[in-house]
Design an enzyme around this catalytic site. Sequence first.
Site, PDB file in Angstrom:
ATOM      1  N   GLN A   1       0.823  -1.200   0.000  1.00 44.90           N
ATOM      2  CA  GLN A   1       0.000   0.000   0.000  1.00 44.90           C
ATOM      3  C   GLN A   1       0.866   1.262   0.000  1.00 44.90           C
ATOM      4  OE1 GLN A   1      -2.094  -1.678   3.599  1.00 44.90           O
ATOM      5  NE2 GLN A   1      -3.873  -0.796   2.606  1.00 44.90           N
TER       6      GLN A   1
ATOM      7  N   VAL B   1       3.632   4.057  -1.291  1.00 41.81           N
ATOM      8  CA  VAL B   1       3.954   4.694  -2.571  1.00 41.81           C
ATOM      9  C   VAL B   1       5.415   5.135  -2.632  1.00 41.81           C
ATOM     10  CG1 VAL B   1       1.568   5.474  -2.870  1.00 41.81           C
ATOM     11  CG2 VAL B   1       3.225   7.000  -1.759  1.00 41.81           C
ATOM     12  N   ASP B   2       6.210   4.749  -1.617  1.00 39.01           N
ATOM     13  CA  ASP B   2       7.572   5.283  -1.504  1.00 39.01           C
ATOM     14  C   ASP B   2       8.587   4.594  -2.403  1.00 39.01           C
ATOM     15  OD1 ASP B   2       8.111   2.823  -0.088  1.00 39.01           O
ATOM     16  OD2 ASP B   2       7.497   3.789   1.785  1.00 39.01           O
TER      17      ASP B   2
ATOM     18  N   HIS C   1      -1.222   1.354  -4.637  1.00 38.85           N
ATOM     19  CA  HIS C   1      -1.617   2.759  -4.722  1.00 38.85           C
ATOM     20  C   HIS C   1      -0.699   3.581  -5.617  1.00 38.85           C
ATOM     21  CE1 HIS C   1      -3.604   2.087  -0.539  1.00 38.85           C
ATOM     22  NE2 HIS C   1      -4.357   1.648  -1.526  1.00 38.85           N
TER      23      HIS C   1
ATOM     24  N   CYS D   1      -3.975  14.759 -20.633  1.00 39.55           N
ATOM     25  CA  CYS D   1      -3.513  13.876 -21.707  1.00 39.55           C
ATOM     26  C   CYS D   1      -3.033  12.518 -21.211  1.00 39.55           C
ATOM     27  CB  CYS D   1      -2.413  14.551 -22.512  1.00 39.55           C
ATOM     28  SG  CYS D   1      -0.881  14.846 -21.582  1.00 39.55           S
TER      29      CYS D   1
ATOM     30  N   GLY E   1       2.845  -4.218   8.943  1.00 40.06           N
ATOM     31  CA  GLY E   1       2.868  -2.769   9.045  1.00 40.06           C
ATOM     32  C   GLY E   1       1.662  -2.058   8.498  1.00 40.06           C
TER      33      GLY E   1
ATOM     34  N   CYS F   1       8.086  -4.714  12.497  1.00 33.34           N
ATOM     35  CA  CYS F   1       8.120  -5.420  11.222  1.00 33.34           C
ATOM     36  C   CYS F   1       9.523  -5.887  10.850  1.00 33.34           C
ATOM     37  CB  CYS F   1       7.592  -4.512  10.115  1.00 33.34           C
ATOM     38  SG  CYS F   1       5.850  -4.106  10.252  1.00 33.34           S
TER      39      CYS F   1
END
Length: 279
Positions: A105, A107-108, A123, A134, A226, A270
């Site tokens: 999940q 976006v890094d 994501h 466009c 996480g 984690c």
Amino acid sequence: MSDLSVVEPVETTPGYAEALALLRKRPLVVLTGAGLSTDSGIPDYRGPNSPARMPMTFQEFVSGPVARQRYWARSHLGWGRMKRAEPNAGHLALARTAPELLITQNVDGLHEQAGTPRLVALHGRIAEVVCLGCRVTSPRTALQQRLADLNPGFAERHAAALTRPDGDVELDDTAGFVVPGCEACGGVLKPDVVFFGENVPPARVERCYGAVDALAERAGALLVAGSSLTVMSGLRFVKRAARAGTPVVIVNRGATRGDDLATYRLEAGCSEFLEALAA
């Protein structure tokens, strides 16, 4: 169902060894959330020490130039910091584990940097920009340079702004910030990520569903690392696995919406757990 309490060190947490044993002997699909990237210096939205704050929605972003000015001013500062983040021990351990599919999940882009072989960025990735007119995509680094050229000294004046999740900062003084349009058509530029209020592209969802469904056929397991599972975009995969009788292990600091579906629920870091899994 197992409700596992906090005990340090994590290796002595009840169920810790059992969860590792279950995961090590099965095909895996892994779902990761923002809690995995906190060890890389990227704050999360819902961790134990996170401030109460929601990101900008898609509807707000497209509402007009003032909202986009606010977004891009903050993001210009935050991206300058976020792009320096590096994969932590948890990312590297998952790359070594090489699950059947890693659904993130985040976006890094840190899983990609770590070399995870089979991955769906649910994501999207904040390192890419898309034109809403466009639909041309371009690198974020190019836009970052344009923003710096159009707003000289802005980053230096606001260097003390507090870093927030997903390449954002805490900043109210955004008046006068200049936001360029698409170089191809002059249209509105947006990070190529799924905002709150947008839907995840169906092809990504179907690929993830397919991998989760295959776990039931192959006696596999789903590992969540996480994520608070607050939004349905991730929780749906846990629900799908549980309905099929697939074991679910959740490793997270803090409660999640999937706790009652978990075979093992570990209140643990984690990185430590994933390193033990990859050992």
